[in-house]
Design a protein around this motif. Structure first.
Motif, PDB file in Angstrom:
ATOM      1  N   UNK A   1      26.014  15.393  11.187  1.00 43.70           N
ATOM      2  CA  UNK A   1      26.419  15.347   9.789  1.00 43.70           C
ATOM      3  C   UNK A   1      27.938  15.336   9.688  1.00 43.70           C
ATOM      4  N   UNK A   2      28.465  14.427   8.876  1.00 47.02           N
ATOM      5  CA  UNK A   2      29.913  14.287   8.792  1.00 47.02           C
ATOM      6  C   UNK A   2      30.290  13.597   7.485  1.00 47.02           C
ATOM      7  N   UNK A   3      31.577  13.394   7.270  1.00 47.01           N
ATOM      8  CA  UNK A   3      32.034  12.811   6.013  1.00 47.01           C
ATOM      9  C   UNK A   3      31.860  11.290   6.022  1.00 47.01           C
ATOM     10  N   UNK A   4      31.707  10.680   4.842  1.00 46.89           N
ATOM     11  CA  UNK A   4      31.555   9.228   4.763  1.00 46.89           C
ATOM     12  C   UNK A   4      32.755   8.502   5.355  1.00 46.89           C
TER      13      UNK A   4
ATOM     14  N   UNK B   1      25.172  14.558   0.143  1.00 44.07           N
ATOM     15  CA  UNK B   1      24.576  14.798  -1.172  1.00 44.07           C
ATOM     16  C   UNK B   1      23.402  15.768  -1.058  1.00 44.07           C
ATOM     17  N   UNK B   2      22.556  15.575  -0.054  1.00 41.67           N
ATOM     18  CA  UNK B   2      21.404  16.469   0.138  1.00 41.67           C
ATOM     19  C   UNK B   2      21.846  17.926   0.184  1.00 41.67           C
ATOM     20  N   UNK B   3      22.825  18.213   1.034  1.00 37.89           N
ATOM     21  CA  UNK B   3      23.221  19.601   1.238  1.00 37.89           C
ATOM     22  C   UNK B   3      24.117  20.132   0.123  1.00 37.89           C
ATOM     23  N   UNK B   4      24.876  19.241  -0.507  1.00 36.02           N
ATOM     24  CA  UNK B   4      25.678  19.668  -1.654  1.00 36.02           C
ATOM     25  C   UNK B   4      24.770  20.021  -2.828  1.00 36.02           C
TER      26      UNK B   4
ATOM     27  N   UNK C   1      28.805  21.387   4.998  1.00 38.11           N
ATOM     28  CA  UNK C   1      28.828  19.970   4.628  1.00 38.11           C
ATOM     29  C   UNK C   1      29.544  19.657   3.319  1.00 38.11           C
ATOM     30  N   UNK C   2      29.369  20.469   2.257  1.00 41.89           N
ATOM     31  CA  UNK C   2      30.088  20.137   1.017  1.00 41.89           C
ATOM     32  C   UNK C   2      31.606  20.095   1.194  1.00 41.89           C
ATOM     33  N   UNK C   3      32.138  20.891   2.123  1.00 42.04           N
ATOM     34  CA  UNK C   3      33.576  20.890   2.343  1.00 42.04           C
ATOM     35  C   UNK C   3      34.046  19.591   3.010  1.00 42.04           C
ATOM     36  N   UNK C   4      33.143  18.931   3.724  1.00 42.82           N
ATOM     37  CA  UNK C   4      33.474  17.612   4.264  1.00 42.82           C
ATOM     38  C   UNK C   4      33.752  16.647   3.114  1.00 42.82           C
ATOM     39  N   UNK C   5      32.933  16.766   2.071  1.00 43.67           N
ATOM     40  CA  UNK C   5      33.088  15.871   0.931  1.00 43.67           C
ATOM     41  C   UNK C   5      34.333  16.208   0.121  1.00 43.67           C
ATOM     42  N   UNK C   6      34.606  17.491  -0.091  1.00 42.00           N
ATOM     43  CA  UNK C   6      35.797  17.860  -0.859  1.00 42.00           C
ATOM     44  C   UNK C   6      37.062  17.415  -0.127  1.00 42.00           C
ATOM     45  N   UNK C   7      37.037  17.504   1.209  1.00 41.87           N
ATOM     46  CA  UNK C   7      38.187  17.051   2.009  1.00 41.87           C
ATOM     47  C   UNK C   7      38.370  15.542   1.869  1.00 41.87           C
ATOM     48  N   UNK C   8      37.290  14.805   1.962  1.00 40.03           N
ATOM     49  CA  UNK C   8      37.374  13.352   1.861  1.00 40.03           C
ATOM     50  C   UNK C   8      37.772  12.924   0.458  1.00 40.03           C
TER      51      UNK C   8
END
Length: 447
Positions: A145-148, A233-236, A290-297
């Motif tokens: 699992x990682x950022x887009x 999205x699933x984990x967020x 995982x949500x922090x991957x998205x906030x970083x991106x």
């Protein structure tokens, strides 16, 4: 024949060869990382008739796999023993054996660093190891699992440094792991899979492999980035809804309302509501991270994910709320947290598993010990562990222990516990997981 025509023809040949190997189960499959994701995946592929080579940097894991000794709860012992006896799987620390595989799946951790930013070191290192032995016609699938953008921005460039071209010489796809440790219904075998490749052929080949291995649907998407984003999205989604449940628990406590009864009532609605439950915080390797991957991106695109970050703040504050409430419960009995004997039941991040990763119990331990409490813990699945340089050992839950401690804090509602006895014997029971559902007593308090 022109150069372009030759390239197209060669590409068709290598893709057809790999497709045939997949269809006939002649493809040799490598799995990098034999942890909670990699080992179950490797086992399922071997059970379906594929020759599997497992790669891991931990010699202990490699030795256990080769001896048929299971160390992952979601793997059936007999399954691992059987495929080892049939010589369908072999584990190694020698990455040169990647030369021998046709397909390799990367299943390594993707943690956050101390600043809550993505740490892709394991993905990068694994990709570099694969690149050393990358050959034409190989399919590489990232499952971590990682950022887009990770597959296209990190994995592909490393592989193409070899001179081989993605979509021409080798194939690359992203297919996010969907592992829920301890789930009795959905395992690797029967959980639907999402696949997104760098090219349509990359997607087609990766999907063909999973269709041959899994008893579930394989949903294809247009790119690795879409597959990477859907996993986030699933984990967020879970993170935010758990935060809502936690905030409701805090408010219900202030209003003298049982939040668990509220949720059970809301569950009766057949549409428009999905039950999520409060707790002492988030644990595991996915939802807290995982949500922090998205906030970083998102910051790269000049966007601030306010709702996601607020949910993270709420969930991260729950251990503090739990210990603060326990302190108030002790105060009612004219006792202070400082010097109180507190029995913490459960340190695994969820019930009936032995996974300690990111467990909220670790934060509870920190808070309790900082407050001066004398901490005792029990977990039937984790007999000992090390945290902050301190070794902890599980103590047997006896009648004498329950009567001796000042409070029992239920942090993980393992099915092994006799909750009625706990409530009958202990002076104060604070249940953060509703393991004591159906029990009523003056000394029992729920989140």
């Amino acid at each position: 024949m022109s150069t372009l025509e030759k390239v197209v023809k060669e590409y068709q040949v290598i893709s057809e060869v790999l497709q045939t190997k997949i269809d006939n189960k002649e493809a040799v499959i490598g799995v990098v990382g034999l942890g909670y994701v990699g080992l179950p995946l490797a086992v399922e592929k071997a059970k379906e008739g594929y020759q599997v080579v497992g790669f891991d940097i931990q010699q202990e894991r490699v030795d256990m796999v080769n001896e048929g000794k299971n160390y992952i709860g979601d793997v059936v012992d007999a399954d691992l023993e059987g495929i080892v006896e049939d010589e369908m799987i072999v584990a190694t620390t020698d990455y040169q054996k990647i030369e021998e595989v046709d397909i390799v799946a990367i299943c390594v951790p993707t943690p956050l660093d101390q600043y809550h930013q993505p740490n892709t070191e394991y993905v990068e290192t694994s990709t570099e190891d694969i690149a050393k032995y990358l050959h034409r016609g190989m399919l590489v699938i990232l499952e971590s699992t990682t950022y887009p953008g990770t597959t296209e921005e990190i994995v592909m460039p490393i592989l193409e440094e070899t001179g081989l071209k993605c979509g021409e010489d080798f194939f690359l796809a992203f297919s996010p792991e969907r592992v829920d440790p301890g789930n009795k219904v959905y395992k690797t075998k029967n959980t639907p899979k999402v696949v997104g490749g760098m090219t349509p052929k990359c997607t087609e080949l990766a999907a063909a492999l999973y269709e041959n291995v899994l008893d579930s649907d394989v949903h294809t998407v247009s790119s690795p980035a879409v597959a990477e984003m859907e996993k986030i999205l699933e984990n967020t989604f879970r993170n935010i809804n758990i935060a809502l449940a936690n905030e409701m628990a805090i408010l219900c406590d202030k209003m003298g309302i049982d939040v668990w009864e509220v949720i059970e009532a809301a569950k009766t609605k057949p549409y428009g509501f999905m039950a999520f439950y409060p707790g002492p915080g988030l644990g595991g390797h996915c939802i807290p991270i995982d949500p922090f991957y998205l906030t970083w991106k998102a910051r790269e695109h000049d966007y601030h994910t306010r709702l996601i970050e607020l949910a993270g703040e709420i969930n991260n504050s729950m251990p503090n709320f739990v210990v603060d409430r326990l302190m108030k419960l002790l105060n009612k009995s004219k006792k202070a947290l400082n010097g109180a004997k507190v029995l913490l039941l459960g340190v695994a991040y969820k019930k009936n598993i032995d996974d300690l990763r990111m467990s909220p119990s670790l934060k509870l331990i920190d808070e309790l010990e900082e407050g001066g409490a004398e901490l005792i813990y029990n977990d039937p699945y984790i007999p000992e562990f090390e945290h902050q340089g301190v070794n902890y050992n599980s103590q047997e839950v006896t009648s004498e222990l329950l009567e001796d401690v000042d409070a029992v804090l239920i942090a993980t509602a393992h099915s092994d516990y006799d909750y009625q006895e706990i409530v009958d014997k202990a002076q104060i029971v604070f249940d953060t997981r509703n393991g004591t559902a159906g029990i009523k007593a003056e000394n029992l308090y729920r989140l």
